[in-house]
Scaffold this motif. Structure first.
Motif, PDB file in Angstrom:
ATOM      1  N   TYR A 161     -21.829  -9.642  17.442  1.00  0.00           N
ATOM      2  CA  TYR A 161     -21.753  -8.553  18.368  1.00  0.00           C
ATOM      3  C   TYR A 161     -21.242  -7.404  17.798  1.00  0.00           C
ATOM      4  N   ARG A 162     -20.881  -7.414  16.594  1.00  0.00           N
ATOM      5  CA  ARG A 162     -20.431  -6.192  15.942  1.00  0.00           C
ATOM      6  C   ARG A 162     -19.402  -5.601  16.439  1.00  0.00           C
ATOM      7  N   LYS A 163     -18.719  -6.596  17.042  1.00  0.00           N
ATOM      8  CA  LYS A 163     -17.440  -5.977  18.011  1.00  0.00           C
ATOM      9  C   LYS A 163     -16.182  -5.499  16.828  1.00  0.00           C
ATOM     10  N   PRO A 164     -15.344  -4.711  17.063  1.00  0.00           N
ATOM     11  CA  PRO A 164     -14.306  -4.340  16.089  1.00  0.00           C
ATOM     12  C   PRO A 164     -13.261  -5.695  16.355  1.00  0.00           C
ATOM     13  N   PHE A 165     -12.744  -6.120  15.429  1.00  0.00           N
ATOM     14  CA  PHE A 165     -12.078  -7.350  15.290  1.00  0.00           C
ATOM     15  C   PHE A 165     -10.739  -7.128  14.903  1.00  0.00           C
ATOM     16  N   VAL A 166      -9.579  -7.256  15.540  1.00  0.00           N
ATOM     17  CA  VAL A 166      -8.230  -6.891  15.164  1.00  0.00           C
ATOM     18  C   VAL A 166      -7.540  -8.181  15.032  1.00  0.00           C
ATOM     19  N   VAL A 167      -6.555  -8.229  14.072  1.00  0.00           N
ATOM     20  CA  VAL A 167      -5.702  -9.436  13.570  1.00  0.00           C
ATOM     21  C   VAL A 167      -4.150  -8.663  13.468  1.00  0.00           C
ATOM     22  N   PHE A 168      -3.404  -9.108  14.425  1.00  0.00           N
ATOM     23  CA  PHE A 168      -2.053  -8.605  14.316  1.00  0.00           C
ATOM     24  C   PHE A 168      -1.282  -9.435  13.330  1.00  0.00           C
ATOM     25  N   LEU A 169      -0.870  -8.796  12.420  1.00  0.00           N
ATOM     26  CA  LEU A 169       0.009  -9.453  11.393  1.00  0.00           C
ATOM     27  C   LEU A 169       1.636  -9.238  11.118  1.00  0.00           C
ATOM     28  N   GLY A 170       2.088  -9.941  10.820  1.00  0.00           N
ATOM     29  CA  GLY A 170       3.778  -9.762  10.412  1.00  0.00           C
ATOM     30  C   GLY A 170       3.746 -10.361   8.824  1.00  0.00           C
ATOM     31  N   ILE A 171       5.170 -10.463   8.712  1.00  0.00           N
ATOM     32  CA  ILE A 171       5.322 -11.177   7.101  1.00  0.00           C
ATOM     33  C   ILE A 171       6.544 -12.001   7.550  1.00  0.00           C
ATOM     34  N   ASN A 172       6.283 -13.230   7.056  1.00  0.00           N
ATOM     35  CA  ASN A 172       7.349 -14.338   7.190  1.00  0.00           C
ATOM     36  C   ASN A 172       8.316 -14.519   6.381  1.00  0.00           C
ATOM     37  N   HIS A 173       9.228 -15.434   6.570  1.00  0.00           N
ATOM     38  CA  HIS A 173      10.377 -15.671   5.528  1.00  0.00           C
ATOM     39  C   HIS A 173      10.080 -15.928   3.997  1.00  0.00           C
ATOM     40  N   HIS A 174       8.915 -16.122   3.639  1.00  0.00           N
ATOM     41  CA  HIS A 174       8.243 -16.314   2.595  1.00  0.00           C
ATOM     42  C   HIS A 174       7.614 -15.255   2.014  1.00  0.00           C
ATOM     43  N   TYR A 303      11.608  10.312   5.328  1.00  0.00           N
ATOM     44  CA  TYR A 303      11.977  10.073   6.787  1.00  0.00           C
ATOM     45  C   TYR A 303      11.925   8.788   7.422  1.00  0.00           C
ATOM     46  N   LEU A 304      11.452   7.873   6.607  1.00  0.00           N
ATOM     47  CA  LEU A 304      11.228   6.529   7.318  1.00  0.00           C
ATOM     48  C   LEU A 304      12.226   5.524   6.758  1.00  0.00           C
ATOM     49  N   LYS A 305      13.004   5.843   5.590  1.00  0.00           N
ATOM     50  CA  LYS A 305      14.070   4.792   4.942  1.00  0.00           C
ATOM     51  C   LYS A 305      15.217   4.645   6.168  1.00  0.00           C
ATOM     52  N   GLY A 306      15.518   3.404   6.144  1.00  0.00           N
ATOM     53  CA  GLY A 306      16.681   3.181   7.038  1.00  0.00           C
ATOM     54  C   GLY A 306      15.813   2.151   8.209  1.00  0.00           C
ATOM     55  N   ASN A 307      14.701   2.125   8.210  1.00  0.00           N
ATOM     56  CA  ASN A 307      13.977   1.529   9.371  1.00  0.00           C
ATOM     57  C   ASN A 307      13.410  -0.094   8.608  1.00  0.00           C
ATOM     58  N   PHE A 308      13.454  -0.910   9.212  1.00  0.00           N
ATOM     59  CA  PHE A 308      12.968  -2.049   8.728  1.00  0.00           C
ATOM     60  C   PHE A 308      11.685  -2.268   8.696  1.00  0.00           C
ATOM     61  N   PHE A 309      10.984  -2.356   7.198  1.00  0.00           N
ATOM     62  CA  PHE A 309       9.500  -2.843   7.066  1.00  0.00           C
ATOM     63  C   PHE A 309       9.388  -3.870   6.510  1.00  0.00           C
ATOM     64  N   GLY A 310      10.561  -4.546   6.232  1.00  0.00           N
ATOM     65  CA  GLY A 310      10.346  -5.703   5.211  1.00  0.00           C
ATOM     66  C   GLY A 310       9.753  -5.728   3.966  1.00  0.00           C
ATOM     67  N   GLY A 311       9.693  -4.428   3.505  1.00  0.00           N
ATOM     68  CA  GLY A 311       8.935  -4.448   2.198  1.00  0.00           C
ATOM     69  C   GLY A 311       7.365  -4.095   2.438  1.00  0.00           C
ATOM     70  N   MET A 312       6.980  -3.851   3.471  1.00  0.00           N
ATOM     71  CA  MET A 312       5.488  -3.611   3.992  1.00  0.00           C
ATOM     72  C   MET A 312       5.414  -2.017   3.806  1.00  0.00           C
ATOM     73  N   ARG A 313       4.472  -1.489   3.204  1.00  0.00           N
ATOM     74  CA  ARG A 313       4.270  -0.083   3.355  1.00  0.00           C
ATOM     75  C   ARG A 313       2.844   0.259   3.702  1.00  0.00           C
ATOM     76  N   SER A 314       2.070  -0.630   3.831  1.00  0.00           N
ATOM     77  CA  SER A 314       0.622  -0.381   4.115  1.00  0.00           C
ATOM     78  C   SER A 314      -0.120  -1.494   4.775  1.00  0.00           C
ATOM     79  N   THR A 315      -1.177  -1.544   5.384  1.00  0.00           N
ATOM     80  CA  THR A 315      -2.060  -2.512   5.901  1.00  0.00           C
ATOM     81  C   THR A 315      -3.049  -3.161   5.061  1.00  0.00           C
ATOM     82  N   GLN A 316      -2.519  -3.219   3.684  1.00  0.00           N
ATOM     83  CA  GLN A 316      -3.186  -4.040   2.829  1.00  0.00           C
ATOM     84  C   GLN A 316      -3.332  -5.548   3.042  1.00  0.00           C
ATOM     85  N   ARG A 317      -2.005  -5.947   3.781  1.00  0.00           N
ATOM     86  CA  ARG A 317      -2.125  -7.436   4.250  1.00  0.00           C
ATOM     87  C   ARG A 317      -3.099  -7.570   5.294  1.00  0.00           C
ATOM     88  N   SER A 318      -3.669  -6.660   6.154  1.00  0.00           N
ATOM     89  CA  SER A 318      -4.534  -6.746   6.957  1.00  0.00           C
ATOM     90  C   SER A 318      -5.887  -6.728   6.049  1.00  0.00           C
TER      91      SER A 318
END
Length: 649
Positions: A161-174, A303-318
């Motif tokens: 259907y050519r629908k936009p497909f969205v995946v919600f991602l996080g980062i686990n303990h590994h 401006y962003l330091k001090g907020n928890f991102f778990g080492g993520m800075r981009s949507t490259q995981r997506s």
């Protein structure tokens, strides 16, 4: 099962038997010794557990290693399986078997119906499927533990259907990507994203992420502001770098801009250096440069330091997940098959996580730093991937000096400098009662791991171990097995919802199914223990039936197949060209080559050449008749999907 005396036709049959047994029980196998007679004929074979014996000491004392030493995994396990040729040398017979292990076993789990599956959808005026979101109980349980940082992006060309497909991602303990949910959208407008994020929150019982990472899509950004008001939004650094290259055709500027994204300046320092940089490259009047500076609070580390991102800075995981999706989906997939393929992806992800869990608990790493007490504690507590990062910080401590500059009844303040660079300094405060350390580098706040500056203060204070308050529970080996943290005891719903707890227990108990189906003794033990546990839990909880009829299925209007949509990220329609048929160089006709020309012509006897034929395929349109806002299993969704004729498309 009786092993001794069991016969096998060949050595390979015995090997296959023991490996299958090991897979079922949950341990690795190593082929050990062989026995030969005087004529050189193989007469005996031995298999042992992969944890048999110990690693020789000489391999533990190597100083100059070219790569990281493999963790110690052997425990001296004595499990063993031996076979020998019988007297007539016609069959192999098991002559010795020892089945007790001195370590944990990891049997393969098995999937069952998920009582905490969640989905929500919309329909248009023609009763066609508009938007769809779904996630299983395991994903909801994972979000309760790892939902502090969230990344998502829209991808295309994954469905018919050519629908936009969205995946919600996080980062686990590994530090691996973990999926929280999926969505198929009708478009990429702001109101659609608002619906999606509100539905996501409903599935996760209203728990907002601490931080969110997306690309620069304006509609998505506005939806986040409306739906996640307490979350810190970060723009993907990879997309920003690509946009800088596209708008400013200056490689030096792009390189400087990328450095600006990651440098931990303070705000005044950032603004001053930014003015100097844009003047250096003469881009002060460039509209894109002006716009990106106005949005600096969404991408600059200052401006962003001090907020928890778990080492993520981009949507490259997506982006990486989108590439991973190519193994499971294609543009021809209809809704039913698409949902099934996402189930496969989740199973694969959880198998990978199970392997990471095993690797983190199997054996112990070789200690290499000078602060071996801290390093050993980190190895015991953290997963392998996180341990390596913490060990780097312990290593850096050797170049630092700490000076006590202030002390009172509540805290001590240290000034930390790097040897040879006395101009750069950090301030570390140690709170005496809690043993919590706070550093101006904000590494712990941003990544969740103690920094090198904190380790030098721990050493100066002669602390015997890393304070427990400095070990973030989401990075621990037992992150998903830990009981409800003490800070959430009075309000458990803030930590994990009822549905998430059900999903977590369901995922944890999947391994039982394999055992109870294979053995009567295992079944008897399981059914008795489950009954006893149920009685104990019944005494702890007051079980009351809900007054409403939330779980009752209701008939919904028939939902037709979604229409094919054209999105701003969709690929252009491909031109369909007929496949050119290979022609013979001798006669110019198709269907054969020069080598087979005479044979083909004789067989045809004047008949015309074989023409092309087209297969007329009936295109099934799949709609869904699953009721709105109800919980179900994936199989339930599939049961409610109906086939529609091509003319209804």
């Amino acid at each position: 099962m009786e092993f001794v005396g069991k016969e096998f036709a060949t050595e390979d049959e015995a090997d296959h038997f023991y490996h299958e047994y090991a897979k079922f029980v949950g341990f690795g196998v190593r082929r050990n010794t062989k026995r030969y007679d005087k004529q050189g004929m193989l007469t005996g074979r031995q298999w042992v557990c992969s944890k048999q014996g110990f690693r020789p000491q000489k391999y533990l004392r190597l100083a100059n290693r070219s790569r990281e030493a493999r963790p110690l995994t052997r425990t001296g396990c004595r499990a063993e399986f031996q076979i020998s040729l019988n007297e007539r040398k016609t069959a192999w017979v098991c002559t010795f078997f020892y089945g007790k292990h001195n370590h944990n076993l990891t049997p393969i789990g098995q999937k069952s119906a998920d009582p905490s599956f969640f989905y929500e959808y919309t329909i248009d005026q023609e009763h066609r499927l508009g938007d769809l979101f779904w996630c299983d109980g395991g994903a909801r349980a994972d979000y309760a533990v790892f939902g502090d940082v969230l990344a998502f992006d829209a991808t295309y060309r994954t469905n018919a259907y050519r629908k936009p497909f969205v995946v919600f991602l996080g980062i686990n303990h590994h530090r691996k990507s973990i999926v929280f949910g999926f969505a198929l959208l009708s478009d990429e407008k702001e109101h659609t994203y608002v619906w999606l994020l509100q539905t996501f929150l409903a599935a996760m019982e209203g728990k907002q992420p601490a931080t969110v990472i997306t690309d620069g899509d304006r509609a998505m950004r506005n939806a986040i502001i409306k739906t996640f008001p307490v979350s810190v939004h970060r723009l993907c650094c990879w997309h920003l770098g690509r946009n800088a290259q596209a708008n400013i055709h200056n490689t030096e500027f792009v390189n400087d801009f990328r450095r600006f994204m990651f440098q931990p300046y303070n705000e005044d320092e950032f603004n001053h250096k930014w003015v100097l940089m844009v003047q250096k490259h003469r881009v002060e009047t460039n509209e894109w440069v002006k716009k990106v500076y106005e949005e600096r609070k969404l991408w600059a580390e200052a401006y962003l330091k001090g907020n928890f991102f778990g080492g993520m800075r981009s949507t490259q995981r997506s982006e990486g997940m989108n590439a991973y999706l190519n193994h499971y989906v294609n543009r021809k997939l209809r809704l039913r098959d698409f949902v099934k393929q996402m189930d496969r992806l989740m199973d694969r992800q959880r198998e990978s996580e199970g392997k990471d869990d095993f690797d983190s608990t199997d054996g112990c790493p070789i200690l290499t730093t000078h602060l071996k007490k801290y390093e050993q504690q980190a190895a015991d507590v953290y997963t392998k991937a996180v341990f390596y990062m913490v060990r780097e910080e312990i290593d850096k401590e050797g170049l630092l000096t700490a000076t006590l500059i202030e002390e009172d009844m509540l805290s001590k303040t240290y000034q930390v400098k790097k040897f040879g660079n006395q101009h750069k300094e950090h301030t570390v405060i140690l709170y005496i009662e809690s043993r919590k350390l706070s550093c101006t580098c904000m590494h712990y706040n941003s990544v969740g791991m103690p920094c090198s500056h904190s380790f030098v203060v721990m050493k100066a204070e002669n602390l015997p171990e890393i304070p427990n308050c400095m070990i973030l529970s989401r990075w621990r080996k037992d992150a998903k097995l830990e009981v409800i943290p003490s800070e959430f005891v009075n309000d458990v719903a803030q930590y994990m919802s009822v549905e998430a707890r059900v999903g977590s227990i369901h995922t944890a108990c999947r391994g039982l199914l394999k055992f109870v189906g294979k053995s009567i003794d295992a079944y008897n033990m399981a059914i008795i223990d489950i009954h006893k546990l149920s009685l104990r839990l019944e005494g702890m909880c007051s079980i009351a039936e809900p007054s409403g009829k939330k779980g009752e299925r209701q008939r919904a209007p028939l939902v037709k197949d979604p229409v094919v949509v054209l999105t701003k990220g969709a690929a252009k329609k491909l031109k369909v060209r007929p496949i050119e048929q290979r022609k013979c160089k001798k006669c110019g006709e198709g269907g054969h080559t020069v080598r087979t020309s005479s044979d083909i012509l004789l067989q045809q006897n004047g008949d015309s050449m074989l023409g092309e034929s087209l297969d007329h395929m009936q295109v099934d349109l799949i709609g869904s008749n699953f009721p709105n806002s109800q919980y179900s299993t994936t199989s339930d969704i599939n049961d409610y999907i109906n086939i529609w004729n091509y003319t209804d498309f």
